[in-house]
Each structure stands twice: as C-alpha cells, then as structure tokens.
Design a protein around this motif. Sequence first.
Motif, PDB file in Angstrom:
ATOM      1  N   ALA A 162     -59.437  33.216  58.857  1.00  0.00           N
ATOM      2  CA  ALA A 162     -58.179  33.392  57.990  1.00  0.00           C
ATOM      3  C   ALA A 162     -56.832  33.044  58.486  1.00  0.00           C
ATOM      4  O   ALA A 162     -56.115  32.375  58.023  1.00  0.00           O
ATOM      5  CB  ALA A 162     -58.045  34.812  57.497  1.00  0.00           C
ATOM      6  N   GLN A 163     -56.862  33.332  59.797  1.00  0.00           N
ATOM      7  CA  GLN A 163     -55.367  32.882  60.591  1.00  0.00           C
ATOM      8  C   GLN A 163     -55.179  31.488  60.693  1.00  0.00           C
ATOM      9  O   GLN A 163     -54.154  30.821  60.254  1.00  0.00           O
ATOM     10  CB  GLN A 163     -55.450  33.578  62.015  1.00  0.00           C
ATOM     11  CG  GLN A 163     -55.154  34.999  61.984  1.00  0.00           C
ATOM     12  CD  GLN A 163     -55.471  35.578  63.406  1.00  0.00           C
ATOM     13  OE1 GLN A 163     -56.043  34.948  64.346  1.00  0.00           O
ATOM     14  NE2 GLN A 163     -54.820  36.660  63.685  1.00  0.00           N
ATOM     15  N   TRP A 166     -54.441  30.147  57.291  1.00  0.00           N
ATOM     16  CA  TRP A 166     -53.109  30.423  56.948  1.00  0.00           C
ATOM     17  C   TRP A 166     -52.084  29.450  57.704  1.00  0.00           C
ATOM     18  O   TRP A 166     -51.101  28.918  57.107  1.00  0.00           O
ATOM     19  CB  TRP A 166     -52.845  31.914  57.276  1.00  0.00           C
ATOM     20  CG  TRP A 166     -51.327  32.402  57.020  1.00  0.00           C
ATOM     21  CD1 TRP A 166     -49.980  32.283  57.858  1.00  0.00           C
ATOM     22  CD2 TRP A 166     -50.989  32.982  55.718  1.00  0.00           C
ATOM     23  NE1 TRP A 166     -49.193  32.748  57.232  1.00  0.00           N
ATOM     24  CE2 TRP A 166     -49.517  33.336  55.915  1.00  0.00           C
ATOM     25  CE3 TRP A 166     -51.561  33.348  54.655  1.00  0.00           C
ATOM     26  CZ2 TRP A 166     -48.828  33.879  54.817  1.00  0.00           C
ATOM     27  CZ3 TRP A 166     -50.761  34.264  53.551  1.00  0.00           C
ATOM     28  CH2 TRP A 166     -49.390  34.327  53.612  1.00  0.00           C
ATOM     29  N   ARG A 167     -52.277  29.226  58.911  1.00  0.00           N
ATOM     30  CA  ARG A 167     -51.411  28.513  59.623  1.00  0.00           C
ATOM     31  C   ARG A 167     -51.486  27.054  59.369  1.00  0.00           C
ATOM     32  O   ARG A 167     -50.324  26.483  59.298  1.00  0.00           O
ATOM     33  CB  ARG A 167     -51.806  28.867  61.310  1.00  0.00           C
ATOM     34  CG  ARG A 167     -50.872  28.149  62.192  1.00  0.00           C
ATOM     35  CD  ARG A 167     -51.457  28.310  63.678  1.00  0.00           C
ATOM     36  NE  ARG A 167     -52.684  28.053  63.999  1.00  0.00           N
ATOM     37  CZ  ARG A 167     -53.596  28.751  64.170  1.00  0.00           C
ATOM     38  NH1 ARG A 167     -53.582  30.065  63.796  1.00  0.00           N
ATOM     39  NH2 ARG A 167     -54.845  28.414  64.353  1.00  0.00           N
ATOM     40  N   GLY A 170     -51.858  27.241  54.615  1.00  0.00           N
ATOM     41  CA  GLY A 170     -50.958  28.068  53.752  1.00  0.00           C
ATOM     42  C   GLY A 170     -51.568  29.023  52.824  1.00  0.00           C
ATOM     43  O   GLY A 170     -53.078  29.013  52.773  1.00  0.00           O
ATOM     44  N   LEU A 171     -51.108  29.769  52.126  1.00  0.00           N
ATOM     45  CA  LEU A 171     -51.642  30.486  51.302  1.00  0.00           C
ATOM     46  C   LEU A 171     -52.416  30.023  50.135  1.00  0.00           C
ATOM     47  O   LEU A 171     -53.406  30.621  49.770  1.00  0.00           O
ATOM     48  CB  LEU A 171     -50.527  31.683  50.581  1.00  0.00           C
ATOM     49  CG  LEU A 171     -50.947  32.667  49.535  1.00  0.00           C
ATOM     50  CD1 LEU A 171     -52.033  33.739  50.124  1.00  0.00           C
ATOM     51  CD2 LEU A 171     -49.796  33.263  48.916  1.00  0.00           C
TER      52      LEU A 171
END
Length: 311
Positions: A162-163, A166-167, A170-171
């Motif tokens: 997930a990290q 996101w990094r 993005g969302l």
Amino acid sequence: MSASEALPHDAGYEYESLPPNFSWGANMLAGAFAGILEHTAMYPVDLLKTRMQIMSPSPSGIYNGLSDAVVTITRREGLLTLWRGISSVAIGAGPAHAVHFTAYEKIKDVMGGGGNEHHPVASFSAGVAAAIGGEAIMNPFDVIKQRMQLQGSEHRSIVNCAQSLWRTEGLRSFYISYPTSISIMIPFNGFQILAYDSISKYWNPSGKYDPVTHCGAGALAGGLAAAATTPLDVIKTTLQTRGSAMDPELRNVSGIRDAAAVILRREGMSGFFRGLKPRVLAAMPSTAICWSGYEVLKAAFLAEAKRQNPE
C-alpha cells in the motif's frame, strides 16, 4: 443442535424474512463471516487466475493451462506462493461483505422480496446494491492482492504494498479499476443473486433452512455469473496490475476502453477469456461456501431470536 434442527419452518419467523429484532450488527457479522470464508478458501485458485490473465508475464510466467501453472509456480517459487497476498483479502473481505449482505437484505426487504415468494426484480436490485456498497470497500484490497500475486513481486506485506502504491502511483491507483469492478460486479452480483434466489425457490419451495440447497444453488449461480463476466475481469486485472507491467503500453492504459482496445488488438476475442477456467473453478466453490456460511449463521441468529421470543 444443528441450525436446521434449531430453526423449524413453523418457528414463528419465516426463514427468508428477517424478524424485527434482527439487528444490523448480526446481519453484518453473518456477512463478514461469509466473505472471509469465501475469499480465503479458494485463494490459491484466484492467484492462478491472476497469473494467467497477465498480458506480459516473464518467460517463466507463461503457462500452458491450469495444471502447468500450478506445477510451474510451486516448483520455481514454492508452494506458499499460492497464498501470497491472502492477508489483503482476509482483512478486506470482512467489512466489504458485511456491507454487501446488509445491503442485500435491506434492499430486498424494502422492495418486497422477503418471504417465500419469488421476486426476481427485488433479488436483482438487491444484488446491484450489494455490489456497489461492497466493492467500494473491497477494491483497494483487491488491487493490493493482485500486485502481491504477480510473479517476482517485491511486496511481502499489505502495508509495504500500500505504501509503495501510494508513493509511486498515488491514491488513484487504489481505485483505477473501480469503474471496471462495478461494471463486473453489477451484472455478476445481480445475476448471481437472481440465479441463487431462483434456484433456491425452485429446489426448496418451503423456504426452510436447507444447507444442500444453499450450497448447490450458490455453486451454480457463482459459476454462471463468473463465466459471463470473465471478459470484464480480464480488463480489471489489466488495469490493477498496470503499474507493475514492463510493457510501456500496458503500463499506461488509462481506463476500460483503453485496456479493452489493447487486449483486442494484441490477442483478439480469445484474450478476453484468459483465466476462464480458474475463475469459474474458484467462483463455484467460493460462492457455495459464501452462501452456506452466511445462511448457517443467519439461521443460528434467527433460532436465537425465536428462543428469546417464543410467541
């Protein structure tokens, strides 16, 4: 005492109708229980489906059928690889299916679908509502799951995955496939629940709790719905795994139409049916398990409601 023994047909509540004191919490608990059972029991087959649907696997990830995929993956990556990413669906399936089954019961009841009579429109509408609510919660977990299922995936935990998403993406990456997922789940769930209710009414017109009916109707309904929506599922997999693709064209697919055009141009119509066998093989037992788990807990709650309110 079994649930079927604890809940006779004349127990005061029709099995298909929820009593007034049947709480949202109990309904959500039954749904969560069913969802976790469904997604964990057949998880290895789901991983095989994902691997077979990838458009540009590495040379060692090109499989000549389901049995070859099993042998290749277990020999080269180890048996436990078949369960890589299971934590994501185990965590997501509980709340997603709690919402799913609560929406199913409430919408079906509002539209007059309670009781032993068959109401096809109510069943289909309840399936659509359940799909929209449940998929909104489940979609990010499904994205994480498929990224972890890929051959050579560097992600070993859902937090790490997930990290990273996101990094780097993005969302939007967590919901890039949501329109496709909804496009799949609305017909899949609407048709699956309509088929399940129809088959159940035909096999068990009395409406009493019957585990054989729930299991058999769930398996048939799930298999039919899975086969019919496989093309959309291939598109969804293409979108959800695009960030891990080495092929620039696949990495930049931007939506349903774009992904469908790439699949059609490269592989023709047959490309939309990659992973059909494992999808159906996973859907039949998993849907049977899901409905059986939900119905047995529902039966137990209704039996308890009768015990507390005998009149």
